[in-house]
Scaffold this active site. Structure first.
Site, PDB file in Angstrom:
ATOM      1  N   HIS A 110      24.677  51.828  33.513  1.00  0.00           N
ATOM      2  CA  HIS A 110      24.273  50.700  32.688  1.00  0.00           C
ATOM      3  C   HIS A 110      22.922  50.637  32.647  1.00  0.00           C
ATOM      4  O   HIS A 110      22.225  50.615  31.458  1.00  0.00           O
ATOM      5  CB  HIS A 110      25.070  49.491  32.744  1.00  0.00           C
ATOM      6  CG  HIS A 110      26.790  49.640  32.867  1.00  0.00           C
ATOM      7  ND1 HIS A 110      27.206  50.565  32.264  1.00  0.00           N
ATOM      8  CD2 HIS A 110      27.166  49.024  33.550  1.00  0.00           C
ATOM      9  CE1 HIS A 110      28.507  50.512  32.675  1.00  0.00           C
ATOM     10  NE2 HIS A 110      28.766  49.663  33.521  1.00  0.00           N
ATOM     11  N   LYS A 150      33.530  56.017  34.091  1.00  0.00           N
ATOM     12  CA  LYS A 150      32.554  55.984  35.509  1.00  0.00           C
ATOM     13  C   LYS A 150      33.506  55.394  36.400  1.00  0.00           C
ATOM     14  O   LYS A 150      34.585  55.011  36.188  1.00  0.00           O
ATOM     15  CB  LYS A 150      31.530  54.967  34.803  1.00  0.00           C
ATOM     16  CG  LYS A 150      32.080  53.339  34.904  1.00  0.00           C
ATOM     17  CD  LYS A 150      30.567  52.573  34.824  1.00  0.00           C
ATOM     18  CE  LYS A 150      30.433  52.365  36.205  1.00  0.00           C
ATOM     19  NZ  LYS A 150      31.003  50.905  36.803  1.00  0.00           N
ATOM     20  N   GLU A 194      25.389  38.897  36.324  1.00  0.00           N
ATOM     21  CA  GLU A 194      26.749  38.444  36.148  1.00  0.00           C
ATOM     22  C   GLU A 194      27.048  37.293  37.060  1.00  0.00           C
ATOM     23  O   GLU A 194      26.529  37.033  38.119  1.00  0.00           O
ATOM     24  CB  GLU A 194      27.715  39.719  36.456  1.00  0.00           C
ATOM     25  CG  GLU A 194      27.471  40.785  35.703  1.00  0.00           C
ATOM     26  CD  GLU A 194      28.682  41.987  36.197  1.00  0.00           C
ATOM     27  OE1 GLU A 194      29.803  42.007  35.441  1.00  0.00           O
ATOM     28  OE2 GLU A 194      28.278  42.508  37.173  1.00  0.00           O
ATOM     29  N   ARG A 199      52.508  57.213  36.557  1.00  0.00           N
ATOM     30  CA  ARG A 199      53.684  57.380  37.250  1.00  0.00           C
ATOM     31  C   ARG A 199      54.752  56.351  37.251  1.00  0.00           C
ATOM     32  O   ARG A 199      55.830  56.729  37.259  1.00  0.00           O
ATOM     33  CB  ARG A 199      53.275  57.313  38.765  1.00  0.00           C
ATOM     34  CG  ARG A 199      52.876  58.843  39.156  1.00  0.00           C
ATOM     35  CD  ARG A 199      52.749  58.886  40.540  1.00  0.00           C
ATOM     36  NE  ARG A 199      51.703  57.842  41.083  1.00  0.00           N
ATOM     37  CZ  ARG A 199      51.210  57.605  42.361  1.00  0.00           C
ATOM     38  NH1 ARG A 199      51.418  58.498  43.083  1.00  0.00           N
ATOM     39  NH2 ARG A 199      50.706  56.597  42.526  1.00  0.00           N
ATOM     40  N   ASP A 213      27.512  50.849  40.811  1.00  0.00           N
ATOM     41  CA  ASP A 213      28.214  50.339  40.027  1.00  0.00           C
ATOM     42  C   ASP A 213      27.359  50.038  38.765  1.00  0.00           C
ATOM     43  O   ASP A 213      28.006  50.072  37.681  1.00  0.00           O
ATOM     44  CB  ASP A 213      28.729  48.750  40.474  1.00  0.00           C
ATOM     45  CG  ASP A 213      29.734  48.449  39.694  1.00  0.00           C
ATOM     46  OD1 ASP A 213      30.765  48.886  39.297  1.00  0.00           O
ATOM     47  OD2 ASP A 213      29.698  47.097  39.547  1.00  0.00           O
ATOM     48  N   LYS A 268      27.689  48.832  22.840  1.00  0.00           N
ATOM     49  CA  LYS A 268      27.440  47.502  22.588  1.00  0.00           C
ATOM     50  C   LYS A 268      26.422  47.594  21.352  1.00  0.00           C
ATOM     51  O   LYS A 268      25.412  48.069  21.409  1.00  0.00           O
ATOM     52  CB  LYS A 268      26.572  46.822  24.013  1.00  0.00           C
ATOM     53  CG  LYS A 268      27.836  46.355  24.715  1.00  0.00           C
ATOM     54  CD  LYS A 268      26.883  45.769  26.157  1.00  0.00           C
ATOM     55  CE  LYS A 268      27.770  45.685  27.299  1.00  0.00           C
ATOM     56  NZ  LYS A 268      28.847  44.589  27.362  1.00  0.00           N
ATOM     57  N   LYS A 279      25.708  40.239  41.049  1.00  0.00           N
ATOM     58  CA  LYS A 279      26.902  39.533  40.932  1.00  0.00           C
ATOM     59  C   LYS A 279      26.609  38.056  41.502  1.00  0.00           C
ATOM     60  O   LYS A 279      25.856  37.852  42.403  1.00  0.00           O
ATOM     61  CB  LYS A 279      28.052  39.945  41.907  1.00  0.00           C
ATOM     62  CG  LYS A 279      28.472  41.553  41.272  1.00  0.00           C
ATOM     63  CD  LYS A 279      29.737  41.652  40.570  1.00  0.00           C
ATOM     64  CE  LYS A 279      30.203  42.959  40.190  1.00  0.00           C
ATOM     65  NZ  LYS A 279      29.969  43.464  38.893  1.00  0.00           N
ATOM     66  N   ASP A 282      29.778  55.459  28.731  1.00  0.00           N
ATOM     67  CA  ASP A 282      29.246  54.454  29.416  1.00  0.00           C
ATOM     68  C   ASP A 282      29.419  53.002  28.573  1.00  0.00           C
ATOM     69  O   ASP A 282      28.423  53.055  27.130  1.00  0.00           O
ATOM     70  CB  ASP A 282      27.681  54.624  29.640  1.00  0.00           C
ATOM     71  CG  ASP A 282      27.109  53.385  30.625  1.00  0.00           C
ATOM     72  OD1 ASP A 282      27.256  52.279  30.111  1.00  0.00           O
ATOM     73  OD2 ASP A 282      26.160  53.681  31.246  1.00  0.00           O
ATOM     74  N   HIS A 283      30.028  52.107  28.524  1.00  0.00           N
ATOM     75  CA  HIS A 283      30.658  51.103  27.584  1.00  0.00           C
ATOM     76  C   HIS A 283      29.058  50.474  27.027  1.00  0.00           C
ATOM     77  O   HIS A 283      29.193  50.004  25.901  1.00  0.00           O
ATOM     78  CB  HIS A 283      31.463  50.314  28.082  1.00  0.00           C
ATOM     79  CG  HIS A 283      31.523  49.116  28.839  1.00  0.00           C
ATOM     80  ND1 HIS A 283      31.297  49.457  30.152  1.00  0.00           N
ATOM     81  CD2 HIS A 283      31.033  47.777  28.824  1.00  0.00           C
ATOM     82  CE1 HIS A 283      30.740  48.429  30.902  1.00  0.00           C
ATOM     83  NE2 HIS A 283      30.711  47.208  29.852  1.00  0.00           N
TER      84      HIS A 283
END
Ligand code: BG6
Length: 485
Positions: free
Chosen positions: A240, A148, A216, A43, A235, A182, A330, A177-178
């Site tokens: 993953h 995702k 993480e 937009r 998440d 890898k 996290k 799914d990244h």
């Protein structure tokens, strides 16, 4: 054939942080197919040049190796175009269709529609593409990439699949799914199926349990609004962690192509028995880091878990009785993604006369996926000198020591795969539905916790309940991080 990559959600974070830098890196490495165009749609009112300038600035921040040089950037920028518009307005999508036709000048071209928007726009975009005939393949392949989160539970994932299948064939749909992009995730397949030495021990006879950890250090930060409704299960686990589980546990495919690979992956999820009654409450531990409630966008008193550890069983001939522990959080003590294959102890304790039980750690194979990629095998060795003193030692393989050059970012091989129509590293409809079937019981259980969610201090490995839960099963977490640097 020329390629056109249409990015919906062009002014978003994903586009500037991941997609465009990945495409730029591909061009810089000479791997981007010639005649590839990138067309942004969103937009924000921008001209082609304004979008190019803003991408140059963001790409400078997100690629390694310094700012893009003028020459390479001008080659890249020549293929970048921007079309302002609102996904919900048919007239705007029509303008996009006209613009694409003008850019392609009637020549055959393969098109990738990349849904990098907020998930509530997936269905309207797909419906619009269908209504305007933009999924039609008479002038070249048409593919759609769906980011995702793919739904928020089994039911919403099914609904989204139904919408997608109303417009695209399954072979045209690429659910990304990244983690599968890898290098070291793909290397698990090589490790297992290009060698003979691992496969004979890769089963319940030799393996005691498997730990898959994605830790993480980062906190939720600016993503509180999204994260508070998702939590760690949606998440990280549904996508993953289950992907890592599937590549670790799958049988060898009959050949290395999309259908065969994905058939074997889905079978892993199908073999996970459904939880009954209280089983699910005992099969996991949730946690929330201290300070989460103060993050912007987080609801007061939120019970959303930022840490989770769950135990899954795979009821098939290879894995029956071997627990797979999946853990992610996290604000943990360090950033690592690792798969730890924990082997059984030898049948006899030979070096500690009189003892029947072992006081040594068992063998382990540690596959570290990040921050540095590599593999370590832990085994016992005799310490030189008198007596039979043993010590745990290791054999190590490190990507960076073995191979020169940079390791591509996950999005790079995945974008090339989409352009070439190779879906091996993308989730199939049944795969995402099965993965929600596995995760939904935990989401439901943790959404209505019997006790307040345990709190952990940032910089730890989750709440101490997680260690106690593991200890109660006679095991300990492998909390070394990172094992390879
Ligand atoms: C994303 C999650 O899918 O993966 C994030 O939404 C998470 O919360 C990220 O931080 C982790 O990806 P990586 O590649 O940094 O391990």
């Amino acid at each position: 054939m020329a390629h056109t990559i249409v990015i919906f959600g062009a002014s978003g974070d994903l586009t500037s942080r991941k997609l465009v830098p990945a495409l730029y890196n591909l061009l810089r490495a000479g791997s981007l197919p010639p005649q590839t165009r990138i067309v942004g749609f969103s937009r924000t009112p921008l001209s082609d040049d304004e979008w190019r300038a803003s991408l140059r600035e963001s790409t400078t921040r997100h690629v390694e190796g310094g700012p893009p040089d003028d020459d390479t950037w001008s080659r890249f920028a020549a293929g970048i175009h921007y079309q302002p518009g609102d996904i919900g307005r048919v007239a705007d999508l029509e303008s996009l269709r006209e613009r694409l036709a003008a850019l392609e000048r009637g020549a055959a071209a393969s098109r990738v529609y990349y849904l990098a928007t907020a998930p509530q726009f997936y269905e309207p975009v797909v419906a619009g593409l269908g209504a305007l005939g933009m999924a039609d393949e008479s002038t070249g392949p048409r593919r759609v990439v769906v980011e995702k989160p793919f739904g928020t539970d089994l039911e919403t994932a099914r609904t989204l699949n139904t919408h997608l299948h109303g417009v695209f064939h399954e072979r045209q749909i690429f659910r990304i799914d990244h983690y599968l992009g890898k290098e070291s995730v793909q290397n698990i397949l090589a490790l297992r199926f290009a060698n003979t030495i691992f496969e004979p021990v890769w089963n319940r006879r030799y393996i005691d349990h498997v730990q898959i950890t994605v830790a993480e250090e980062v906190r939720v930060g600016r993503r509180g609004g999204y994260y508070d409704t998702a939590g760690v299960l949606r998440d990280m686990f549904q996508n993953h962690l289950l992907q890592l589980l599937m590549v670790t546990a799958m049988e060898a495919p009959v050949r290395f192509e999309a259908t065969a690979v994905r058939n074997e992956k889905v079978k892993v999820l199908e073999a996970i028995p459904a939880f009954r009654g209280d089983d699910v409450a005992n099969a996991g531990v949730a946690g929330q880091y201290r300070g989460y409630l103060a993050e912007p966008g987080v609801a007061p008193g939120s019970q959303t878990p930022t840490f989770g550890a769950i135990r899954l069983e795979i009821d098939n001939w290879r894995w029956q009785g071997v627990p797979f522990y999946l853990r992610s959080g996290k604000a943990m003590s360090c950033r690592t993604t690792q798969i730890v294959i924990g082997f059984r102890q030898p049948p006899l304790e030979l070096f500690n006369a009189g003892r029947r039980t072992f006081h040594r750690e068992a063998n382990r194979l540690v596959v570290q996926i990040q921050p540095a990629e590599g593999i370590q095998l832990h085994f016992h060795t005799k310490v030189p000198g008198a007596g039979m003193r043993l010590r745990l030692t290791d054999l190590e393989f490190s990507y960076s020591r073995e191979f020169a050059g940079r390791i591509p970012e996950a999005y790079e091989p995945l974008l090339l795969d989409v352009m070439q129509g190779d879906a091996s590293l993308f989730a199939r409809a049944d795969e995402v539905e099965q993965s929600w079937k596995v995760i939904d019981p935990f989401v439901r259980e943790w959404a209505a916790p019997r006790q307040p969610v345990p709190v952990y201090e940032p910089g730890n490995w989750g709440p101490h309940e997680s260690d106690a839960w593991m200890a109660a099963q006679g095991r300990t977490w492998f909390d070394q991080c990172p094992v390879l640097t």
